[in-house]
Design a protein around this motif. Structure first.
Motif, short mmCIF file in Angstrom:
data_model
loop_
_atom_site.label_atom_id
_atom_site.label_comp_id
_atom_site.label_asym_id
_atom_site.label_seq_id
_atom_site.Cartn_x
_atom_site.Cartn_y
_atom_site.Cartn_z
N CYS A 146 0.87 -1.18 0.00
CA CYS A 146 0.00 0.00 0.00
C CYS A 146 0.90 1.22 0.00
O CYS A 146 1.67 1.44 0.94
CB CYS A 146 -0.92 0.01 1.22
N GLU A 147 0.78 2.05 -1.03
CA GLU A 147 1.73 3.15 -1.26
C GLU A 147 1.26 4.50 -0.71
O GLU A 147 1.91 5.52 -0.94
CB GLU A 147 1.99 3.28 -2.76
N TYR A 175 3.18 -4.64 3.21
CA TYR A 175 4.24 -3.64 3.12
C TYR A 175 3.60 -2.28 2.87
O TYR A 175 2.80 -2.13 1.95
CB TYR A 175 5.15 -4.06 1.96
N ALA A 176 3.94 -1.31 3.71
CA ALA A 176 3.44 0.06 3.55
C ALA A 176 4.62 1.02 3.59
O ALA A 176 4.98 1.52 4.67
CB ALA A 176 2.42 0.41 4.63
N PRO A 177 5.26 1.29 2.47
CA PRO A 177 6.37 2.24 2.47
C PRO A 177 5.92 3.59 3.02
O PRO A 177 4.82 4.06 2.71
CB PRO A 177 6.73 2.36 0.99
N GLY A 178 6.77 4.22 3.82
CA GLY A 178 6.42 5.53 4.37
C GLY A 178 6.09 5.50 5.85
O GLY A 178 5.87 6.55 6.45
N VAL A 196 5.14 -8.52 8.11
CA VAL A 196 5.19 -7.13 7.63
C VAL A 196 6.63 -6.77 7.29
O VAL A 196 7.56 -7.04 8.06
CB VAL A 196 4.64 -6.16 8.68
N ASN A 197 6.81 -6.18 6.10
CA ASN A 197 8.10 -5.62 5.69
C ASN A 197 8.11 -4.13 6.02
O ASN A 197 7.16 -3.42 5.71
CB ASN A 197 8.29 -5.81 4.18
N VAL A 198 9.18 -3.68 6.65
CA VAL A 198 9.39 -2.25 6.88
C VAL A 198 10.61 -1.80 6.09
O VAL A 198 11.66 -2.45 6.17
CB VAL A 198 9.57 -1.93 8.38
N VAL A 199 10.48 -0.72 5.33
CA VAL A 199 11.61 -0.19 4.60
C VAL A 199 12.20 0.97 5.39
O VAL A 199 11.52 1.95 5.69
CB VAL A 199 11.21 0.25 3.17
#
Length: 263
Positions: A146-147, A175-178, A196-199
């Motif tokens: 989700c961007e 994954y929710a970049p930001g 969950v992936n965290v960037v």
């Protein structure tokens, strides 16, 4: 076990794993030499290599193949939105990434249109559902993204709603970049049941691996941050050279370090 099995198992460990983002065969080999357990491509890193901020579909798939062939590690492919609005057409890129050697892939709800940057909710979910079907046929770990947040749609509730719907549609990783704060990260992790992936390219850089583990994060990537860091070092050195100084030469790593990774 297959490489795909290895990649899926990394998400099932009690502690998070680090998933760095190389942009070519050399950086992939360096990261493998350092001991990372898996690699992820970065579409922005690919674009930077060719002097742009957006890579083409063909360039991204060629880069997936290059990185997959560079090391025996599992590779997760950053496929943006699949370069198509239609669910089936977008999902086809996952099959092509698998053919190129990827055992993981992501699909985004970012349209690429600045006027309407996020797909309508129902279409976004349909796209994930089609991606899941293709991913399962090819034994690919599917990450649904989700961007909202990095595009300036500062609606955490809608982000969570979308991730929950993507989970229900069958996504393996969310994954929710930001996400920037531990509070936001905890809110997302506690709202879903899948990894969950965290960037960390967007998050508060003072957040530690230990804190992410405590929050329940299962995968930590860096996006194009390493590529941007490399370009910064390049520009800094070039500027120093223009100024008639060469101090950066004294900071170069020994050639033997590269030989150990590349030979």
């Amino acid at each position: 076990m297959t490489t795909a099995d290895d990649f899926r198992a990394l998400h099932e460990r009690p502690e998070p794993f680090l998933l760095p983002n190389p942009w070519d065969a050399g950086t992939a080999r360096l990261l493998a030499h350092l001991g990372f357990p898996a690699l992820a491509t970065t579409s922005l890193g690919v674009a930077n290599v060719v002097g742009r901020t957006r890579a083409t579909r063909a360039e991204i798939l060629a880069n997936v193949r290059e990185i997959a062939e560079a090391t025996p590690l599992p590779v997760n492919a950053d496929l943006e939105n699949g370069f198509a609005d239609d669910p089936a057409e977008a999902a086809q890129m996952i099959a092509e990434a698998a053919d190129a050697g990827a055992v993981g892939a992501s699909i985004e709800d970012h349209t690429g249109d600045r006027a309407t940057p996020i797909y309508e909710f129902g279409l976004a979910v349909d796209r994930v559902r089609a991606a899941v079907e293709t991913a399962r046929q090819r034994s690919v770990v599917l990450t649904a993204r989700c961007e909202n947040l990095w595009l300036g749609v500062n609606d955490l509730s809608d982000t969570i709603k979308r991730l929950q719907a993507f989970e229900e549609a069958g996504a393996d990783v969310l994954y929710a970049p930001g996400l920037r704060t531990l509070e936001e990260i905890r809110a997302v992790v506690s709202s879903v049941g899948k990894p969950v992936n965290v960037v960390m390219g967007f998050a508060d850089p003072s957040i530690t691996l230990e804190q992410l583990a405590e929050a329940g994060v299962r995968r930590i990537s860096i996006g194009a941050a390493l590529s941007r860091l490399a370009l910064k070092s390049f520009v800094d050195g070039a500027r120093e050279m223009l100024a008639g100084r060469f101090g950066f030469v004294g900071e170069l790593p020994p050639i033997t370090e590269l030989q150990q990774a590349f030979d």
